[in-house]
Design an enzyme around this catalytic site. Structure first.
Site, PDB file in Angstrom:
ATOM      1  N   SER A 131      30.955  -4.778 -12.470  1.00 24.98           N
ATOM      2  CA  SER A 131      30.763  -6.211 -12.675  1.00 24.98           C
ATOM      3  C   SER A 131      31.861  -6.950 -11.932  1.00 24.98           C
ATOM      4  CB  SER A 131      30.847  -6.534 -14.175  1.00 24.98           C
ATOM      5  OG  SER A 131      30.914  -7.932 -14.400  1.00 24.98           O
ATOM      6  N   TYR A 144      35.646  -6.918 -22.320  1.00 30.18           N
ATOM      7  CA  TYR A 144      34.684  -6.508 -21.294  1.00 30.18           C
ATOM      8  C   TYR A 144      35.371  -6.323 -19.949  1.00 30.18           C
ATOM      9  CZ  TYR A 144      30.389  -6.553 -18.493  1.00 30.18           C
ATOM     10  OH  TYR A 144      29.365  -6.223 -17.627  1.00 30.18           O
TER      11      TYR A 144
END
Length: 245
Positions: A131, A144
């Site tokens: 990501s 995250y």
């Protein structure tokens, strides 16, 4: 002729399901792996692939998946992952952090360890789905981003360690992707809050955009290694800079 064999984790929805379809369209037999048996069974039937129920956080489940794959694998897409919560560090849920690390990092580690011998035999490629959060931090996202930073550095280290082996080590790092489940999972089923993530963004990426890029990476000639591919919608200049109409 025997089709090259690909394995996609987290294949029950979103980027994983789209990637399974894209690789099948490119001529691969695809093993669709995920926890939701009904979804992957339907997908495997659609693309003439195989469905294997698997939880990447369970060592026995990963071992069974590796046994199903066998001695040769051409493509491994480590897509299983996810975000939980958007709380500041001071008040974050420790179990959310633990879950994110277990799935995004340890789960990928288990998959690589279990499938690496088959990938060496197949002179294959590993595509880790990271990501932009693995490159840039943002408020509320520390759990995250920590997990995706961990995945990024594991990918880079693996490439160094396997430079003398016939396996390509790659990462794709998507930005804002509008899928059915990502934000719903992050906000624990709060549909209204999940919807707000994309409000005003005319064209966020969709799962098929990322899948198309993964299939392109996986089908490059064997001497071509796409170390890192960052893919974002035009409306997203950075994690904190998104044009909303």
């Amino acid at each position: 002729m025997t089709r090259p064999l690909a394995l996609v984790t987290g294949a029950s929805s979103g980027i994983g399901a789209a990637t399974a379809r894209a690789l099948a369209a490119a001529g691969h037999e695809v093993v669709c792996a995920a926890r939701r048996t009904d979804r992957i069974t339907e997908l495997a039937a659609e693309i003439d692939g195989r469905a294997v129920t698997c939880d990447v956080t369970d060592p026995a489940s990963v071992a069974a998946l590796a046994a199903e794959v066998g001695d040769r694998l051409d493509v491994l897409v480590n897509n299983a992952g996810g975000a939980y919560g958007l709380d500041p560090v001071a008040t974050a849920d420790v179990e959310d952090w633990r879950t994110m690390y277990e799935i995004n990092v340890i789960g990928t580690l288990r998959m690589v360890q279990a499938l690496l011998p088959a990938l060496v035999t197949g002179e294959g490629i590993i595509v880790n789905v990271g990501s932009t959060a693995g490159r840039v931090s943002y408020e509320g996202g520390a759990g995250y981003t920590a997990a995706k930073h961990g995945l990024a550095t594991m990918t880079e280290t693996l490439r160094l360690e396997l430079v003398d082996q016939p396996v390509r080590i790659t990462e794709i790092a998507p930005g804002m992707v509008h899928t059915e489940g990502f934000s719903l999972t992050r906000f624990k089923g709060d549909a209204e809050r999940a919807k707000q993530v994309y409000d005003g963004v005319a064209e966020p990426l969709v799962a098929e955009d990322v899948a198309d890029a993964i299939a392109w990476m996986a089908t490059r000639p064997p001497h071509v290694n796409v170390d890192l591919l960052v893919i974002k919608p035009r409306a997203q200049a950075a994690q904190h800079k998104v044009h909303r109409e």
